[in-house]
Design an enzyme around this catalytic site. Structure first.
Site, PDB file in Angstrom:
ATOM      1  N   ASP A   7       0.748  -1.118  -0.073  1.00  0.00           N
ATOM      2  CA  ASP A   7      -0.101  -0.021   0.009  1.00  0.00           C
ATOM      3  C   ASP A   7       0.745   0.985  -0.036  1.00  0.00           C
ATOM      4  O   ASP A   7       1.477   1.484   1.136  1.00  0.00           O
ATOM      5  CB  ASP A   7      -0.757  -0.177   1.388  1.00  0.00           C
ATOM      6  CG  ASP A   7      -1.762   1.295   1.217  1.00  0.00           C
ATOM      7  OD1 ASP A   7      -2.410   1.516   0.347  1.00  0.00           O
ATOM      8  OD2 ASP A   7      -1.979   1.638   2.295  1.00  0.00           O
ATOM      9  N   GLU A  68      -0.758  -1.215  -4.728  1.00  0.00           N
ATOM     10  CA  GLU A  68      -2.259  -0.472  -5.063  1.00  0.00           C
ATOM     11  C   GLU A  68      -1.956   0.518  -6.234  1.00  0.00           C
ATOM     12  O   GLU A  68      -1.023   1.294  -6.328  1.00  0.00           O
ATOM     13  CB  GLU A  68      -2.688   0.015  -3.822  1.00  0.00           C
ATOM     14  CG  GLU A  68      -4.009   0.973  -4.108  1.00  0.00           C
ATOM     15  CD  GLU A  68      -4.688   1.181  -2.781  1.00  0.00           C
ATOM     16  OE1 GLU A  68      -5.261   0.554  -2.052  1.00  0.00           O
ATOM     17  OE2 GLU A  68      -4.181   2.504  -2.400  1.00  0.00           O
ATOM     18  N   ASP A 141      -3.020   1.050   6.985  1.00  0.00           N
ATOM     19  CA  ASP A 141      -2.108   0.488   5.555  1.00  0.00           C
ATOM     20  C   ASP A 141      -1.262  -0.762   5.898  1.00  0.00           C
ATOM     21  O   ASP A 141      -1.085  -1.501   4.787  1.00  0.00           O
ATOM     22  CB  ASP A 141      -0.716   1.856   5.925  1.00  0.00           C
ATOM     23  CG  ASP A 141      -1.257   3.208   5.891  1.00  0.00           C
ATOM     24  OD1 ASP A 141      -1.387   3.871   4.896  1.00  0.00           O
ATOM     25  OD2 ASP A 141      -1.468   3.663   7.093  1.00  0.00           O
TER      26      ASP A 141
END
Length: 194
Positions: A7, A68, A141
């Site tokens: 992330d 991501e 996260d």
């Protein structure tokens, strides 16, 4: 398959590694969040992320990295920093010849919760359940990095089948076009010999 989920972010960059088993079985191997101070120069922040990712790649040796995909609905500075962090990670993977796949937040949410519009609490809850964790991963996260890895493990077989089908279709298209050219050439030769 060992998947590193990322992330990306400049202030907080979630890193995770999971191992896939039979079917949809996944096991968490490690998760952490790399933090860089907002007041530090950008180059130093990216270097800190790069160093951490290098360590993770060397330690965990993932087969693939799932990152991501950045969306532009964030503010420009956040999107830029997220993209830069993701780029540093993709570069580190490329240097090691590790495949990198990007997944949108809605793909990840749909894979993990069944709802592409799930909120962070729902994602965290499902990640905790799927991985049979004793406690919820924090901050968000960390949970997001785990969710990315899970998403890739579960989507990878489908992505592989789609790539194989696309290659087969391209090969059939090439053969068909070659056949059409051969027929056109034969017809032209037939007309010219009359």
């Amino acid at each position: 398959m060992r998947v590193m989920g990322v992330d990306p972010g400049l202030t907080r960059c979630g890193l995770s590694v999971i191992e896939s088993g039979k079917g949809r079985q996944v096991i968490a191997l490690d998760v952490d969040v790399v933090r860089t101070p907002a007041g530090h120069p950008l180059a130093h922040r990216l270097l800190a992320i790069s160093d951490a990712v290098d360590h993770w790649l060397d330690t965990h040796r993932p087969d693939v990295i799932a990152i991501e995909r950045v969306f532009s609905n964030q503010n420009a500075n956040t999107a830029m920093g997220t993209a830069q962090a993701g780029g540093v990670i993709a570069l580190a993977a490329a240097r090691r010849d590790i495949d990198v796949h990007f997944h949108t937040p809605s793909e990840v949410k749909a894979a993990v919760t069944g709802n592409g519009r799930a909120d962070k609490a729902q994602v965290t809850e499902m990640v905790t359940r799927i991985l049979a964790l004793q406690q919820k991963p924090t901050p968000a996260d960390a949970a997001d990095a785990l969710a990315l890895a899970i998403c890739h493990c579960w989507r990878a077989p489908m992505l592989g089948r789609m790539a194989a089908a696309e290659e087969m279709a391209a090969e059939q298209r090439r053969k068909y076009q070659a056949t059409l050219k051969a027929k056109a050439k034969a017809a032209q030769m037939s007309r010219s010999t009359r």
